[in-house]
Design an enzyme around this catalytic site. Structure first.
Site, PDB file in Angstrom:
ATOM      1  N   SER A 267       0.824  -1.206   0.000  1.00 52.21           N
ATOM      2  CA  SER A 267       0.000   0.000   0.000  1.00 52.21           C
ATOM      3  C   SER A 267       0.865   1.266   0.000  1.00 52.21           C
ATOM      4  CB  SER A 267      -0.929  -0.077   1.209  1.00 52.21           C
ATOM      5  OG  SER A 267      -2.083   0.639   0.946  1.00 52.21           O
ATOM      6  N   HIS A 408      -7.447  -5.890  -0.374  1.00 51.17           N
ATOM      7  CA  HIS A 408      -6.225  -5.123  -0.123  1.00 51.17           C
ATOM      8  C   HIS A 408      -5.492  -5.686   1.099  1.00 51.17           C
ATOM      9  CE1 HIS A 408      -3.982  -1.365  -0.437  1.00 51.17           C
ATOM     10  NE2 HIS A 408      -4.146  -1.154   0.855  1.00 51.17           N
TER      11      HIS A 408
HETATM   12  C1  GTR Z   1      -5.490   4.453   1.515  1.00 46.46           C
HETATM   13  C2  GTR Z   1      -4.904   5.279   0.412  1.00 46.46           C
HETATM   14  C3  GTR Z   1      -4.128   4.400  -0.491  1.00 46.46           C
HETATM   15  C4  GTR Z   1      -3.217   3.437   0.241  1.00 46.46           C
HETATM   16  C5  GTR Z   1      -3.754   2.982   1.576  1.00 46.46           C
HETATM   17  C6  GTR Z   1      -2.744   2.467   2.584  1.00 46.46           C
HETATM   18  O1  GTR Z   1      -6.328   5.144   2.347  1.00 46.46           O
HETATM   19  O2  GTR Z   1      -5.965   5.890  -0.261  1.00 46.46           O
HETATM   20  O3  GTR Z   1      -3.419   5.189  -1.420  1.00 46.46           O
HETATM   21  O4  GTR Z   1      -1.950   3.919   0.341  1.00 46.46           O
HETATM   22  O5  GTR Z   1      -4.398   3.979   2.260  1.00 46.46           O
HETATM   23  O6  GTR Z   1      -1.574   2.753   2.538  1.00 46.46           O
HETATM   24  O7  GTR Z   1      -3.171   1.762   3.491  1.00 46.46           O
END
Ligand code: GTR
Length: 427
Positions: A267, A408
């Protein structure tokens, strides 16, 4: 009674639905583009054509074009970082044997720069006297959440609140010990002959917008002013700077092969891993796990998270110049395929998750594919697939890609493939 229990049932159902909706909204905020048919037409800069239209024809031409691309990413996206200020210093270290003698757990306290933050580096390596290759990745909630061993110190820095991990009032606690171990299959990594090296990213730079007073930014003001100028480093560049200093420290470790360190991140830390690979050619390979916007996903597709949204939610991640591309992705002189290409000829693995539409899996795949011409020029090989693959069909080579079934996350399935990937150049 019956009425009560039916009433209770309805209340529970509604609560369940609300929790589900909140979770879904978090994973995939509404009002953004998730329909492939609606992706706008866009032009991507050709990695092998200079801004003045001249074509790159050989490796030395690429070096010059690479510099051109690198300078744009530095000044327009992540911001320039200060150079290294001197050797890193280790103030303390300790070792313990774990996994029934199969591994050694070491903790090193590392000062990133004079007067700057001290971070705790956790190294878990196969036992023995051999120099081993390593995966280096930052973690989100503290080293103690990575592996449940009682000797791992609980971070004392600022952490994001997370009641499941006992992080309350922005402070971590014992309750979090081992709480994120599903993301770090230590035994599997050690059995494959690798060390795992990790540090809590907030110890390098706390992840909130404080005008860059704390963390590495506070210690290394980029210019005269305390606040970075519009082309100077944001937090992603700060975390990447920390990764390079940890690599400096690994170069002094007896049982690690610092020439075989693969930098990895999930992420926002996947965005960081890509920028670390671009800024520091000592990293042997780079893995971006579900990195999305500002990571491996093409910005110009505007699918899922957009430049405006990320600059609004996380104003401290990028440099201030990046804001001028809010709602103007078509004016960006670069896109993320060029970020991947900056690591060439070193191997890069980009991975997506099928339900992680916010990070735009197809955009991540396309960026990997469009980085191929550079890899072909330098190594004769690019990404081995020409179509967006089905779920769980990894294509592993010098450029690698998979889209895992699911949400995710960083999972054992991802790791299984990352180990195969690293085996290509580390064994
Ligand atoms: C989210 C963000 C993403 C990603 C994620 C993370 O809120 O929109 O770009 O980086 O966080 O890192 O957990």
């Amino acid at each position: 009674m019956i009425i009560h229990s039916r009433y209770l049932q309805i209340v529970l159902t509604v609560c369940g639905l609300l929790i589900f909706m909140e979770h879904a909204a978090k994973a995939q905020p509404r009002g953004y583009l998730y329909d492939e048919q609606k992706v706008p037409e866009f032009d991507l800069p050709d990695p092998l054509v200079f801004l003045d239209g001249t074509r790159v024809v050989n490796a030395s031409g690429w070096e010059k074009r690479r510099q051109e691309i690198f300078e744009i990413f530095e000044s327009q996206v992540y911001g320039r970082s200060p150079g290294k200020t001197g050797p890193v210093s280790v103030s303390d270290s300790s070792s313990t044997v774990i996994l029934n003698g199969a591994a050694v757990l070491k903790q090193v306290r590392l000062k990133l720069t004079d007067g700057g933050p001290t971070v705790s580096v956790l190294i878990i390596r196969p036992a023995g006297e051999k120099k081993v290759p390593a995966f280096l990745g930052l973690n989100f909630m503290g080293n103690h959440t990575v592996f449940p061993h009682e000797s791992i110190e609980v971070t004392t820095g600022w952490v994001r609140n997370d009641s499941k991990l006992g992080a309350v009032g922005n402070r971590a606690s014992e309750k979090g010990r081992g709480g994120k171990s599903d993301r770090w299959p230590v035994q599997k990594i050690v059995e494959a002959g690798y060390a795992l090296v990790t540090t809590y990213y907030g110890e390098i730079d706390p992840d909130f917008d404080d005008g860059f007073r704390n963390g590495i930014h506070g210690a290394l003001p980029a210019g005269d002013s305390k606040r970075p100028a519009a082309d100077e480093w944001g937090s992603i560049a700060g975390w990447a700077y920390g990764l390079s200093r940890i690599l400096d420290c690994l170069e002094t470790e007896d049982f690690l092969d610092a020439k075989k360190v693969t930098v990895l991140g999930h992420s926002r830390l996947g965005k960081t891993a890509l920028w670390a690979g671009a800024t520091d050619s000592r990293f042997a390979g780079v893995i971006s796990n579900n990195s999305g916007c500002g990571g491996a996903a093409l910005s110009k597709r505007t699918f899922g998270e957009t430049v405006k949204r990320i600059n609004t939610s996380f104003p401290h991640w990028f440099c201030d110049n990046f804001v001028q591309y809010n709602d103007r992705e078509n004016e960006l002189p670069v896109d993320q395929h060029l970020l991947i290409a900056l690591s060439a000829p070193r191997p890069v693995y980009v991975a997506s998750a099928s339900k992680d539409l916010w990070a735009d899996p197809r955009g991540e795949y396309l960026a990997t594919r469009y980085a191929s011409p550079v890899y072909k020029l330098l190594t004769g090989k690019g990404l081995g697939i020409r179509e967006f693959p089905g779920n769980n069909q990894p294509s592993i080579g010098v450029l690698s890609y998979h889209c895992r079934e699911g949400r995710h996350d960083l999972t054992p399935y991802d790791w299984e493939n990352y180990i195969k990937f690293a085996n290509q150049y580390s064994r």
